[in-house]
Scaffold this active site. Structure first.
Site, mmCIF file in Angstrom:
data_model
loop_
_atom_site.group_PDB
_atom_site.id
_atom_site.type_symbol
_atom_site.label_atom_id
_atom_site.label_comp_id
_atom_site.label_asym_id
_atom_site.label_seq_id
_atom_site.Cartn_x
_atom_site.Cartn_y
_atom_site.Cartn_z
ATOM 1 N N GLY A 198 123.272 58.261 37.857
ATOM 2 C CA GLY A 198 122.096 58.587 38.700
ATOM 3 C C GLY A 198 122.738 58.661 40.261
ATOM 4 N N GLU A 199 121.863 58.415 41.137
ATOM 5 C CA GLU A 199 121.987 58.406 42.509
ATOM 6 C C GLU A 199 122.315 60.004 42.934
ATOM 7 O OE1 GLU A 199 125.344 55.729 43.518
ATOM 8 O OE2 GLU A 199 124.248 53.833 42.484
ATOM 9 N N GLY A 200 122.546 60.808 42.029
ATOM 10 C CA GLY A 200 123.026 62.238 42.567
ATOM 11 C C GLY A 200 124.742 62.295 42.337
#
Lengths: 354, 354
Positions: free
Chosen positions: A319-321
């Site tokens: 995640g987190e981009g």
């Protein structure tokens, strides 16, 4: 609700004329026909989104939406809730995965506190993060709804506002998330909106073991039973089984789509947000680019519902981009092919036989 | 032959201590364990190749080996042979797919004339390409061997020399190819070295139709019958059914491996070269990174033989090194993760439960 309605009303399909013009040029490039495959499909999409044969993609931002989840108390994650807050500090200090990969991609990282437990007022006051707090984390969705319906609207509108505010200096948006336990509401959203059973959309998240996974599946089943989210009403789904940051992601996507700008959708949590966006405005999918296929098992089902094929498949589950940042050069590559490669005529190269 | 033997003798396995040190750091980064999946596997590999926890990857080159093929007269391509020469001019003028994608990746494009029909003396004299011509194209492998055994050695040594000459200013090599009809010798090489039937390793190349594909499969079968390449002798395979540029690619890979530098292997033709390199020096695979899975059907079989999983799968089938250039940011991303992401201790983030 007015901003949301107006934004949804402004979302229109990709422009067929721009797509056709791009295709016409791509058809004549000095290479066997469509030999760069999905890169050329993407170039055609980008032209359709931006109404340009030179789609602007240089100024990029990963918007990381952070929020906490009451359901963390059900033991669905390997990490304590305080990690959400600690990781926001890590983002601000430039030490997280998304910082490293966004630097490489030449993208800004913008962190928005949608509702992290404990608060982050100091960082917001210093201008290091944006604060759009709905509350100090959602309520435990195993016991009742995550938030009120009006809070769900506020989450989505906060995401829309972020897109509108950033738009003058950003060409390509990317979604990111941070929130301990947020695969659980994401699984519940995907189950609610696709009809898939909990066991098919619930994965190991931060790396839980078999026993913990069985427990997590039971939690997702309970979440759905207790809340009975209405699959025809995406705001009901978000309010009952969602998360503040997931609503923010949905809003960011709607905002980008209303601005006719591409938005790279990261992994499972981001795709749960994208599903909410798609159910609010089906045409928003025209502006979504699926960055990667995550290890998280429900991701494939969610992407299929969106009709999207991911660009990368590298067993990511952070995640987190991070997957979106990794996919940015592919988006830029697609534009380079469209705008920089010579045609057969331009380069005086002999064409194929008929 | 001396340079080839010496180079093969200098190729050693990845360094286990550097791999272990990299793994130890990656294990402690602020993310769920190994949450960046194959990016972290790649970081460990890069540390093992370069003996460094900060593997240098900034200075990159795509070496595009160009050569012509007598077998083009069998009607195996949709394009006339003159396109090889025209495309080299396109590379020099910066108008080809590889130019656009290498510019994006920040990589140099170095074109080597290994034996293009018609000659490219003008461009070589101007220093715009390197000339390592073995001849004006191979002979028609449907009728007899492509080249003499000593020419096969010369091809491979030319590739090694290119790697050695570029080494002071290049951290990461990438292979590229240009040569009308060169999927046909590549299919023959893959069939010879893996034992797979011609029909399983022969694809549509530049986009031939069903009838032409049946003819191409028959040509590959004939090539193997007429020449009977010895699968235990990679130089025999290269001499009998290969191509000048394919030998050059094999040499570039061996040179990079002897220098302990990573080399991104592009698509089907490059992987045929990599198979030759692997059969000359099995440890060379330790330095190969498979950039992508091409549409060309034999590619999967060749990659399996090398034991490599490709980074990208985007339906590319262009060659020129385009897939390798697209994968460069992933290689750089792996290094960024290893060298820039904070550990749990460094960032004061709480760890997982046991």
């Amino acid at each position: 609700m007015r901003l949301l309605d107006e934004t949804v009303g402004r979302i229109v399909a990709q422009d067929p004329a721009s797509r056709a013009a791009a295709k016409s040029r791509l058809d004549r490039l000095t290479m066997p026909h469509w030999a760069l495959g999905r890169l050329m499909d993407l170039a055609e999409d980008l032209a359709g989104m931006t109404r340009s044969l030179r789609p602007p993609v240089e100024r990029k931002a990963v918007v990381v939406m952070a929020g906490d989840h009451g359901v963390a108390s059900e033991g669905v994650s390997r990490y304590p809730q305080e990690v959400t807050r600690q990781m926001v500090c890590n983002f601000v200090n430039g030490g997280a995965g998304i910082n490293a990969l966004a630097r490489l991609a030449g993208a800004r990282v913008i962190v928005i506190d949608m509702g992290v437990a404990g608060g982050l007022e100091g960082l917001a006051a210093e201008g290091k993060i944006l604060s759009r707090r709905i509350g100090p984390g959602t309520r435990n969705i195993a016991l009742g709804p995550a938030m009120r319906r009006e809070d769900a609207v506020r989450c989505v509108e906060a995401g829309i506002e972020a897109a509108l505010e950033l738009a003058p200096e950003i060409d390509v948006f990317a979604t990111g998330d941070m929130g301990i336990a947020n695969t659980t509401p994401s699984s519940a959203i995907v189950a609610a909106l696709t009809g898939a059973p909990a066991a098919e959309v619930t994965g190991r998240g931060t790396g839980i073991d078999d026993e913990c996974l069985r427990g997590k599946i039971a939690v997702v089943e309970k979440v759905l039973e207790v809340n009975r989210p209405d699959p025809k009403d995406p705001l009901d789904v978000l309010a009952k089984v969602g998360g503040f940051e997931i609503g923010g992601i949905a809003g960011l996507i709607l905002g980008a789509a209303s601005l006719r700008k591409p938005v790279l959708v990261d992994g499972f949590i981001s795709t749960a947000g994208a599903l909410i966006a798609c159910h609010l405005a089906p045409r928003a999918t025209d502006y979504m680019i699926a960055a990667h296929l995550s290890v998280e098992m429900g991701h494939r089902i969610a992407l299929r519902r969106l009709g999207k094929k991911p660009l990368l498949d590298l067993d990511l589950r952070l995640g987190e981009g991070t997957g979106a940042a990794l996919a940015m050069p592919i988006v830029e590559g697609a534009v380079r092919v469209l705008s920089e490669v010579a045609t057969f005529e331009e380069a005086a190269v002999s064409g194929a036989d008929k």
